[in-house]
Design a protein around this motif. Sequence first.
Motif, short mmCIF file in Angstrom:
data_model
loop_
_atom_site.label_atom_id
_atom_site.label_comp_id
_atom_site.label_asym_id
_atom_site.label_seq_id
_atom_site.Cartn_x
_atom_site.Cartn_y
_atom_site.Cartn_z
N ASP A 16 0.78 -1.18 0.08
CA ASP A 16 0.06 0.10 0.06
C ASP A 16 0.70 1.27 0.01
N VAL A 17 0.08 2.47 -0.23
CA VAL A 17 0.87 3.66 -0.58
C VAL A 17 1.22 4.04 0.98
N TRP A 18 2.23 4.68 1.15
CA TRP A 18 2.41 5.15 2.57
C TRP A 18 2.39 6.49 2.62
N MET A 19 2.02 7.33 3.77
CA MET A 19 1.64 8.81 4.02
C MET A 19 2.89 9.28 4.71
N ILE A 20 3.72 10.15 4.15
CA ILE A 20 4.40 10.84 5.02
C ILE A 20 4.71 12.32 4.55
N PRO A 21 4.71 13.51 4.88
CA PRO A 21 5.00 14.73 4.32
C PRO A 21 6.21 14.69 3.56
N GLN A 22 6.41 15.46 2.49
CA GLN A 22 6.94 15.37 1.51
C GLN A 22 8.43 16.11 2.16
N TRP A 23 8.48 17.02 3.14
CA TRP A 23 9.45 17.72 3.77
C TRP A 23 10.20 16.70 4.65
N ARG A 24 9.43 15.86 5.21
CA ARG A 24 10.31 14.78 6.05
C ARG A 24 10.94 13.69 5.14
N THR A 25 10.22 13.38 4.01
CA THR A 25 11.03 12.50 2.98
C THR A 25 12.45 13.05 2.65
N GLN A 26 12.45 14.40 2.32
CA GLN A 26 13.55 15.00 1.78
C GLN A 26 14.55 15.21 3.04
N GLU A 27 14.14 15.44 4.33
CA GLU A 27 14.81 15.50 5.31
C GLU A 27 15.86 14.09 5.84
N ILE A 28 14.88 12.99 5.27
CA ILE A 28 15.48 11.66 5.79
C ILE A 28 16.73 11.28 4.52
N LEU A 29 16.10 11.56 3.27
CA LEU A 29 17.24 11.57 2.10
C LEU A 29 18.49 12.41 2.29
N TYR A 30 18.22 13.49 3.04
CA TYR A 30 19.38 14.61 2.91
C TYR A 30 20.41 13.65 4.23
N GLU A 31 19.59 13.37 5.37
CA GLU A 31 20.54 12.81 6.43
C GLU A 31 21.37 11.86 5.79
N ARG A 32 20.55 10.77 4.85
CA ARG A 32 21.40 9.75 4.55
C ARG A 32 22.36 10.11 3.46
N LEU A 33 22.16 10.97 2.86
CA LEU A 33 23.37 11.75 1.94
C LEU A 33 24.44 12.23 2.85
N LEU A 34 24.33 12.71 3.91
CA LEU A 34 25.41 13.04 4.83
C LEU A 34 26.18 11.90 5.37
N GLU A 35 25.34 10.85 5.61
CA GLU A 35 25.99 9.46 6.11
C GLU A 35 26.77 9.09 4.93
N LEU A 36 26.37 9.15 3.75
CA LEU A 36 27.24 8.67 2.63
C LEU A 36 28.32 9.55 1.98
N GLY A 37 28.52 10.55 2.98
CA GLY A 37 29.47 11.51 2.67
C GLY A 37 29.52 12.58 1.57
N GLY A 38 27.98 12.89 1.18
CA GLY A 38 27.43 13.77 0.20
C GLY A 38 27.36 15.10 1.07
N GLN A 39 26.86 15.98 0.05
CA GLN A 39 26.67 17.36 0.97
C GLN A 39 25.60 18.20 -0.14
N VAL A 40 25.06 19.15 0.65
CA VAL A 40 24.30 20.10 -0.53
C VAL A 40 24.70 21.57 -0.15
N LEU A 41 24.96 22.04 -1.27
CA LEU A 41 25.14 23.49 -1.32
C LEU A 41 23.96 24.39 -1.56
N PHE A 42 23.25 24.91 -0.48
CA PHE A 42 22.27 25.56 -0.37
C PHE A 42 22.45 27.02 -0.82
N GLY A 43 21.55 27.72 -1.13
CA GLY A 43 21.66 29.19 -1.74
C GLY A 43 22.60 29.27 -2.88
N THR A 44 22.55 28.35 -3.96
CA THR A 44 23.41 28.31 -5.09
C THR A 44 22.75 28.01 -6.38
N ALA A 45 22.63 28.84 -7.26
CA ALA A 45 21.82 28.86 -8.36
C ALA A 45 22.53 28.37 -9.60
#
Length: 517
Positions: A133-162
């Motif tokens: 079945d489909v699982w309900m979770i706010p998109q912002w929380r999905t993104q937070e979890i993926l971001y946490e995982r990316l940091l665990e894997l050694g990645g990063q995000v450069l915010f405020g950068t276009a």
Amino acid sequence: MDETVDEYVDANLGGNADAKRDADKAVAGPGPEATEVLIVGAGPTGLTLACDLARHGVRALLVERAGTLFPGSRGKGLQPRTQEVFEDLGVLDRIHAAGAPYPLMMAWENGERLGTWDLIERGTPGPATPYADVWMIPQWRTQEILYERLLELGGQVLFGTALTGLEQHPDRVEVVLTTAGGGTRTVTAGYLVGADGGRGAVRRTLGVAMHGEEVDPRPALVADLRVEGLDRDNWHVWPKAPGGALLLCPMPGTEEFQLFAQVGSGAPDTSADGVRALVAAGTHLPASAVTEVRWASDFRPRAAVAERFREGRVFLAGDAAHIHSPAGGQGLNTSVQDAYNLGWKLGRVLRAGAPESLLDSYQEERYPVAAAVIGLSTGLHRAERDGSDDRRARRGKDTDQLAVGYRGGPLTAEERHGLDEEALQAGDRAPDSPYRAADGTARRLFELYRGTHLTVLAVDRDLPVLPAGVRGLRLDGGHAADAYGPGLFVIRPDGYVGLATHDPAALPGYLAALGAR
């Protein structure tokens, strides 16, 4: 609302001046610099791709124009196939802990409850499909979890950068990045992926047109708010609200509701007072029942697809490649699948020595899927709008994306003959199955497939010698025989059957084309 880089640094570095200077150097440091893959847009698509590339050991730079991750709950439904992807990426336990199953719908009229009904056709998990079945979770929380995982894997995000400039060359892409403060840097990348949305800079800079249609002439508003006087056990709907249906859905793990409302004409008022007035006009609740409006946005449902998903060394993924009506919960999920499809191919080209032509299969596989999903979500939206077909307005097997596949695609080789149309074939999603390891331990095929490798599954067949880095398993009988049938199956890193054959001699050539020799 977007934050500036300075605001983001203030919020996360507590105003420390030295830390601010270090962060500013990280965002707007001296150039030029080089990376293997530059990803523009840190939504679900970009974060999924960045996580997958990090698993492959590919150097990727992920940049986001906004000062923070997207703050809204918008794409709140994760389909069963997306849950399988997130299990592979190592985040599903966190996704499940932060979400909940879809609640029953509760219809209202004149302040009275009319009864409950189910929006989705509930499934039953089984050996081949652990998530039904489909699982309900706010998109912002999905993104937070993926971001946490990316940091665990050694990645990063450069915010405020276009991205403000793009120039392609035969062997690279040169990009100009600009910070919120006006600083610029030049980055050279082997490949660029635009995951920056339907109005993003990458597609527009490439000059790739997007064609489609307006799904519904009525504008709509979506918002996250807190409401008093309404239970959180149901997804509440007022079908006869002025302008169209109004819905309030409790968001799991929060005290908030997601508001979706259609507006008869004119641009919706997304101010806090405007949202309160909309709720008061469409429900039995007073405006004062809305105690907080955390986020609000307006949109007009539209369906469109880009003319192409690849231009030289630049790829489009997610909403940058296709946009959908929210009906059926397909947009975010299709976007995650784009990233999952592209990630392993970039990984095999950059790390395993697969031919660069492997990347051509991204558009060849994903374009037909996007077109089909647009047709599905548009049909669902219009069925709900017109009240013409209750069956079509329900969610289940048509929307769970478990049947999405690549039969007849460029990487698909089905060499067995006389198969029933319903039988598993090359190009299909590889089912899960329980089995016993040699030591008697209970295992699942999804555990075997997890990671960035290729897998060869031998069902009621001898397992041949395989190239280094390719995992292999022989299974005789049991659930695997029921799900797969007899044969030799090459399972791609994204969990699809690439080759299905009875002939071991077919394996070396197919595996070599994916960089396994």
